[in-house]
Design a protein around this motif. Structure first.
Motif, short mmCIF file in Angstrom:
data_model
loop_
_atom_site.label_atom_id
_atom_site.label_comp_id
_atom_site.label_asym_id
_atom_site.label_seq_id
_atom_site.Cartn_x
_atom_site.Cartn_y
_atom_site.Cartn_z
N UNK A 148 0.84 -1.20 0.00
CA UNK A 148 0.00 0.00 0.00
C UNK A 148 0.88 1.25 0.00
N UNK A 149 1.98 1.19 0.73
CA UNK A 149 2.91 2.31 0.73
C UNK A 149 3.53 2.55 -0.64
N UNK A 150 3.78 1.45 -1.37
CA UNK A 150 4.35 1.57 -2.72
C UNK A 150 3.33 2.16 -3.68
N UNK A 223 -5.66 -4.79 -7.38
CA UNK A 223 -6.30 -4.28 -6.18
C UNK A 223 -5.55 -3.13 -5.54
N UNK A 224 -4.23 -3.25 -5.45
CA UNK A 224 -3.43 -2.19 -4.83
C UNK A 224 -3.49 -0.89 -5.63
N UNK A 225 -3.34 -0.98 -6.95
CA UNK A 225 -3.28 0.26 -7.74
C UNK A 225 -4.63 0.95 -7.81
N UNK A 226 -5.71 0.23 -7.48
CA UNK A 226 -7.04 0.84 -7.48
C UNK A 226 -7.52 1.27 -6.11
N UNK A 227 -6.68 1.10 -5.08
CA UNK A 227 -7.06 1.48 -3.71
C UNK A 227 -6.89 2.98 -3.53
N UNK A 228 -7.94 3.63 -3.04
CA UNK A 228 -7.90 5.09 -2.88
C UNK A 228 -7.28 5.51 -1.55
N UNK A 229 -7.65 4.87 -0.46
CA UNK A 229 -7.12 5.23 0.86
C UNK A 229 -6.85 3.97 1.68
N UNK A 230 -5.99 4.11 2.66
CA UNK A 230 -5.70 3.00 3.57
C UNK A 230 -5.18 3.57 4.88
N UNK A 231 -5.32 2.81 5.96
CA UNK A 231 -4.76 3.19 7.26
C UNK A 231 -3.38 2.56 7.38
#
Length: 408
Positions: A148-150, A223-231
């Motif tokens: 997610x950080x990447x 999935x990762x490249x389409x994620x808008x936000x994360x904690x």
């Protein structure tokens, strides 16, 4: 005697110069391209039209106006057909879009639930001025959080942690280069896994589109490249929210969210400027667009990507392919071979092959006038080596921006 000795020394130098380019030739992927001749790759991948600079399109109405990027490409994600391009094989600094190749190479090696405690050594070689997600030594992260950080924050710190988990920076770079070769991304030279500015680190609109297409076949990558936000972990039970820097995905900086956008990856450095590869699906059709180095800054790379996606979904439906995204060698893709241009001269020159009726440098050595031919071949080869050296030096010279480097 002095004249004979001088001639003898020149003949020896000529033989050495003639032999070196033939016996110590660099691999095709490592040969530099002149910025003035963006399509002069040693091997043309994807079709002969993509070997040429300038706009390539046929069978469709006018392209969007005000496209000022130095290279771009529109392709069908399913069939691989290239619908339109501009300087498809021009080698340019890729910035963080190179992280697509990093992910395509490393993503499948670790389970997303695996946990890893970061050390000081993991972060010691992160370049100053990098974009960071905020990884701290002593904190334990899951592999999912590192990815997610990447993808979301383009964090070079996350890239370096994952690279060290993978056996180190050098091993990861070697594996990325090998993966690029397998994908037949022959314009790409990897120097660092994060895409940060390094002399000689280059890719092209064609290659970046290959990376995106390959990566999107994996569920985790998609999935990762389409994620808008994360904690994201901040230590203990504390977290902070991270947001994807892809402005067409999030609608940040005054842009509208692009309908049907999947991802993929943006990048920026002061040397590279802005670069972006985006993918979107509408009506069951997926298109890929790469835009490299628009002259305008700010939102221009996203605006031009959106225009090209719109064109692809509308007018592009009647376009006839001007090339194709090749399949990986490991998946049975045919190995690329030199493709002739309109008259065959450009491809022969790019491949270092003689034209019709012109003997090769080795045939020159076989002639009856051996000494004169040897000397001529040596002088020709020496001039050729010097010309290549000057072209490589010109390409590796920074093209824009001398201030502090900053990545997104």
């Amino acid at each position: 005697m002095r004249d004979c000795s001088r001639l003898s020394r020149r003949a020896v130098l000529g033989l050495t110069a003639a032999a070196l380019p033939l016996s110590a030739a660099a691999p095709a992927a490592a040969l530099p391209l002149s910025a003035a001749a963006p399509a002069a790759a040693t091997t043309v991948v994807g079709g002969e039209r993509l070997a040429h600079g300038g706009v390539q399109v046929r069978g469709a109405s006018a392209l969007p106006r005000k496209l000022d990027a130095r290279a771009w490409l529109v392709a069908d994600g399913e069939s691989g057909e290239v619908l339109a391009s501009f300087n498809a094989h021009r080698r340019l600094a890729p910035a963080s879009t190179l992280k697509m190749l990093f992910a395509d190479t490393v993503l499948g090696k670790f389970d997303r639930g695996e946990r890893y405690k970061v050390t000081d050594e993991d972060l010691a070689d992160v370049p100053a001025g990098s974009s960071l997600v905020g990884i701290k030594p002593g904190i334990t992260y899951t592999v999912e959080q590192l990815w997610q950080g990447v993808f979301l924050r383009s964090g070079n710190d996350a890239v370096h942690v994952l690279s060290h988990m993978n056996g180190g920076i050098a091993k990861t770079v070697a594996e990325m280069q090998a993966r690029a070769q397998d994908l037949q991304a022959l314009d790409t030279r990897v120097v660092s896994p994060d895409g940060f500015d390094h002399k000689g680190q280059l890719s092209s609109a064609y290659d970046l589109t290959l990376f995106a297409r390959s990566g999107l076949k994996g569920a985790d990558f998609r999935g990762y490249c389409g994620t808008r936000t994360a904690d994201f972990p901040a230590g203990g039970r504390k977290t902070f929210q991270i947001q994807n820097t892809d402005r067409l995905l999030t609608g940040a900086w005054g842009l509208d969210v692009y309908e049907g956008l999947i991802g993929v990856k943006n990048g920026y450095t002061s040397h590279a400027g802005n670069t972006f590869t985006g993918a979107a699906t509408r009506g069951g059709r997926t298109l890929l667009v790469t835009v490299m180095h628009p002259h305008a800054g700010g939102n221009a790379v996203y605006e031009q990507t959106a225009k090209l996606l719109d064109w692809g979904f509308e007018q592009g439906s009647s376009a006839r392919a001007v090339g194709a995204l090749v399949e990986p060698l490991s998946a049975g893709g045919a190995s690329a071979s030199p493709a002739p241009g309109a008259d065959g001269k450009a491809a022969r020159a790019a491949a270092g092959a003689p034209g019709p009726g012109h003997p090769s440098s080795w045939r020159l050595l076989e002639g009856a006038a051996g000494s004169a031919a040897l000397l001529g071949a040596g002088a020709w080869a020496l001039r050729r080596r010097l010309t290549r050296g000057r072209a490589a030096a010109a390409e590796d010279r920074p093209e824009s921006g001398t201030g502090g480097r900053r990545r997104t």
